[in-house]
Motif scaffolding. Structure first.
Motif, short mmCIF file in Angstrom:
data_model
loop_
_atom_site.label_atom_id
_atom_site.label_comp_id
_atom_site.label_asym_id
_atom_site.label_seq_id
_atom_site.Cartn_x
_atom_site.Cartn_y
_atom_site.Cartn_z
N ASP A 217 0.84 -1.18 0.00
CA ASP A 217 0.00 0.00 0.00
C ASP A 217 0.89 1.24 0.00
O ASP A 217 2.11 1.15 -0.14
CB ASP A 217 -0.97 0.01 1.19
N PHE A 218 0.28 2.39 0.15
CA PHE A 218 1.02 3.66 0.08
C PHE A 218 1.08 4.34 1.45
O PHE A 218 1.36 5.54 1.55
CB PHE A 218 0.35 4.57 -0.94
N GLU A 219 0.83 3.59 2.52
CA GLU A 219 0.73 4.19 3.85
C GLU A 219 2.06 4.75 4.34
O GLU A 219 2.11 5.85 4.92
CB GLU A 219 0.19 3.16 4.84
N ALA A 220 3.15 4.01 4.16
CA ALA A 220 4.45 4.49 4.63
C ALA A 220 4.83 5.78 3.93
O ALA A 220 5.38 6.71 4.55
CB ALA A 220 5.52 3.42 4.39
N GLU A 221 4.53 5.87 2.64
CA GLU A 221 4.86 7.07 1.88
C GLU A 221 4.01 8.27 2.34
O GLU A 221 4.54 9.38 2.50
CB GLU A 221 4.65 6.82 0.39
N LEU A 222 2.72 8.04 2.56
CA LEU A 222 1.85 9.13 2.98
C LEU A 222 2.19 9.60 4.39
O LEU A 222 2.14 10.80 4.69
CB LEU A 222 0.38 8.67 2.92
N LEU A 223 2.58 8.67 5.26
CA LEU A 223 2.99 9.04 6.60
C LEU A 223 4.25 9.91 6.55
O LEU A 223 4.36 10.92 7.26
CB LEU A 223 3.25 7.80 7.45
N ALA A 224 5.19 9.51 5.72
CA ALA A 224 6.41 10.32 5.57
C ALA A 224 6.07 11.70 5.04
O ALA A 224 6.67 12.71 5.46
CB ALA A 224 7.38 9.61 4.62
N ARG A 225 5.10 11.78 4.16
CA ARG A 225 4.72 13.08 3.58
C ARG A 225 4.16 14.00 4.66
O ARG A 225 4.43 15.21 4.65
CB ARG A 225 3.71 12.88 2.47
N THR A 226 3.38 13.45 5.60
CA THR A 226 2.84 14.27 6.69
C THR A 226 3.95 14.77 7.59
O THR A 226 3.76 15.75 8.33
CB THR A 226 1.83 13.47 7.52
N ARG A 227 5.11 14.10 7.56
CA ARG A 227 6.25 14.51 8.37
C ARG A 227 7.25 15.35 7.57
O ARG A 227 8.39 15.52 7.96
CB ARG A 227 6.96 13.29 8.93
N SER A 228 6.78 15.84 6.43
CA SER A 228 7.60 16.69 5.54
C SER A 228 8.80 15.94 4.97
O SER A 228 9.80 16.57 4.62
CB SER A 228 8.07 17.95 6.28
N GLN A 229 8.70 14.61 4.88
CA GLN A 229 9.73 13.82 4.21
C GLN A 229 9.21 13.42 2.83
O GLN A 229 8.70 12.32 2.62
CB GLN A 229 10.07 12.57 5.03
N TRP A 230 9.35 14.34 1.93
CA TRP A 230 8.86 14.10 0.57
C TRP A 230 9.77 14.83 -0.41
O TRP A 230 10.21 15.92 -0.10
CB TRP A 230 7.42 14.62 0.42
N PRO A 231 10.11 14.19 -1.51
CA PRO A 231 9.61 12.93 -2.06
C PRO A 231 10.16 11.68 -1.34
O PRO A 231 11.21 11.73 -0.71
CB PRO A 231 10.11 12.95 -3.52
N VAL A 232 9.42 10.58 -1.51
CA VAL A 232 9.83 9.27 -1.00
C VAL A 232 10.11 8.36 -2.19
O VAL A 232 9.28 8.27 -3.11
CB VAL A 232 8.74 8.65 -0.12
N ALA A 233 11.26 7.72 -2.17
CA ALA A 233 11.61 6.76 -3.22
C ALA A 233 11.61 5.35 -2.65
O ALA A 233 11.94 5.12 -1.49
CB ALA A 233 13.00 7.07 -3.78
N GLY A 234 11.23 4.41 -3.47
CA GLY A 234 11.38 3.00 -3.13
C GLY A 234 12.47 2.40 -4.00
O GLY A 234 12.63 2.79 -5.16
N THR A 235 13.25 1.48 -3.44
CA THR A 235 14.29 0.83 -4.22
C THR A 235 14.32 -0.66 -3.94
O THR A 235 14.06 -1.11 -2.82
CB THR A 235 15.68 1.47 -3.95
N ASP A 236 14.61 -1.42 -4.97
CA ASP A 236 14.69 -2.88 -4.87
C ASP A 236 15.59 -3.38 -5.98
O ASP A 236 15.91 -2.65 -6.93
CB ASP A 236 13.30 -3.50 -4.99
N GLU A 237 16.02 -4.63 -5.86
CA GLU A 237 16.90 -5.22 -6.85
C GLU A 237 16.32 -6.51 -7.39
O GLU A 237 15.41 -7.10 -6.80
CB GLU A 237 18.30 -5.46 -6.27
N ALA A 238 16.87 -6.96 -8.50
CA ALA A 238 16.52 -8.25 -9.10
C ALA A 238 17.81 -8.92 -9.54
O ALA A 238 18.70 -8.27 -10.08
CB ALA A 238 15.58 -8.06 -10.30
N GLY A 239 17.89 -10.22 -9.29
CA GLY A 239 19.04 -10.97 -9.80
C GLY A 239 20.11 -11.31 -8.78
O GLY A 239 21.28 -11.42 -9.14
N ARG A 240 19.74 -11.53 -7.53
CA ARG A 240 20.74 -11.93 -6.55
C ARG A 240 21.15 -13.39 -6.74
O ARG A 240 22.31 -13.74 -6.52
CB ARG A 240 20.20 -11.74 -5.12
N GLY A 241 20.22 -14.24 -7.13
CA GLY A 241 20.47 -15.67 -7.14
C GLY A 241 21.03 -16.30 -8.39
O GLY A 241 21.60 -17.39 -8.33
#
Length: 217
Positions: free
Chosen positions: A19-43
């Motif tokens: 969901d988008f709850e963590a991002e919206l919570l950060a926005r209320t705390r003036s932590q915006w923009p919020v980026a998400g990061t992930d990887e593919a291909g460890r194995g």
């Protein structure tokens, strides 16, 4: 006889999906923009580890965001197109097989995520990273979320972009050298891939020579 209801409450509720709850919570705390990061291909035995970083537009959240491993190829491609069309910023970075051999896959994955975040055209004030580790050298605060691709839309979007990008890289590698069938297994240790390795050996600059079975030989 009806089963008795348990008197032991769950320690925590398992999320049904991201969901988008963590991002919206950060926005209320003036932590915006919020980026998400992930990887593919460890194995896999071959190919780069690919990371993506995504800053979603809160007013244009794409449909179909979820852990990329839970989506079909068609679903990932549709979601990928929606993400790159609607997101505020998308960045992709890779660490090649030779560099993976020069350190280890954990460090290489974290470095790929750092590079992806650094490549965003908009600098985030908070990064949500999938996994247990915070990538070193982040330009802002970063929080690690275990199974984050199943908890955060931003991380799920990054997981989809990373997976689709890496699959396309491996498909092109398969077209360049059809002996290994990279386009079919994406470098993972399938029986077809292992048979090709036994027949032709490892492919320079493509196979991870620090991984078994190369390391043992």
């Amino acid at each position: 006889m009806a089963p008795l209801a348990s008197d032991s409450p769950l320690l925590f509720e398992l999320p049904s999906g991201p969901d988008f709850e963590a991002e919206l919570l950060a926005r209320t705390r003036s932590q915006w923009p919020v980026a998400g990061t992930d990887e593919a291909g460890r194995g896999p035995l071959a190919g780069p580890v690919v990371a993506a970083a995504v800053i979603l537009d809160p007013d244009r959240l794409p449909d179909g965001l979820d852990d990329s491993k839970k989506l079909s190829l068609t679903q990932r491609e549709i979601a990928f197109a929606a993400i790159v069309t609607t997101a505020l910023s998308v960045s992709v970075a890779t660490v090649c097989a030779q560099s993976i051999d020069g350190c280890d896959i954990r460090k290489a994955s974290l470095e790929a995520m750092r590079r992806a975040v650094a490549g965003l055209c908009t600098r985030p004030l908070l990064v949500l990273a999938d996994g247990r580790d915070v990538p070193p050298g982040m330009p802002c605060e970063c929080r690690a979320l275990v199974r984050g691709d199943g908890r955060s839309f931003s991380i799920a979007a990054a997981s989809i972009v990373a997976k689709v990008t890496r699959d396309r890289i491996m498909s092109r590698a398969g077209a360049c050298d059809p002996r290994y069938g990279f386009e079919m297994h994406m470098g993972y240790a399938t029986s077809r891939h292992r048979t090709a390795i036994e027949a032709h050996g490892g492919l320079s600059r493509m196979h991870r020579m620090s991984f078994a079975p190369f390391r043992s030989s």
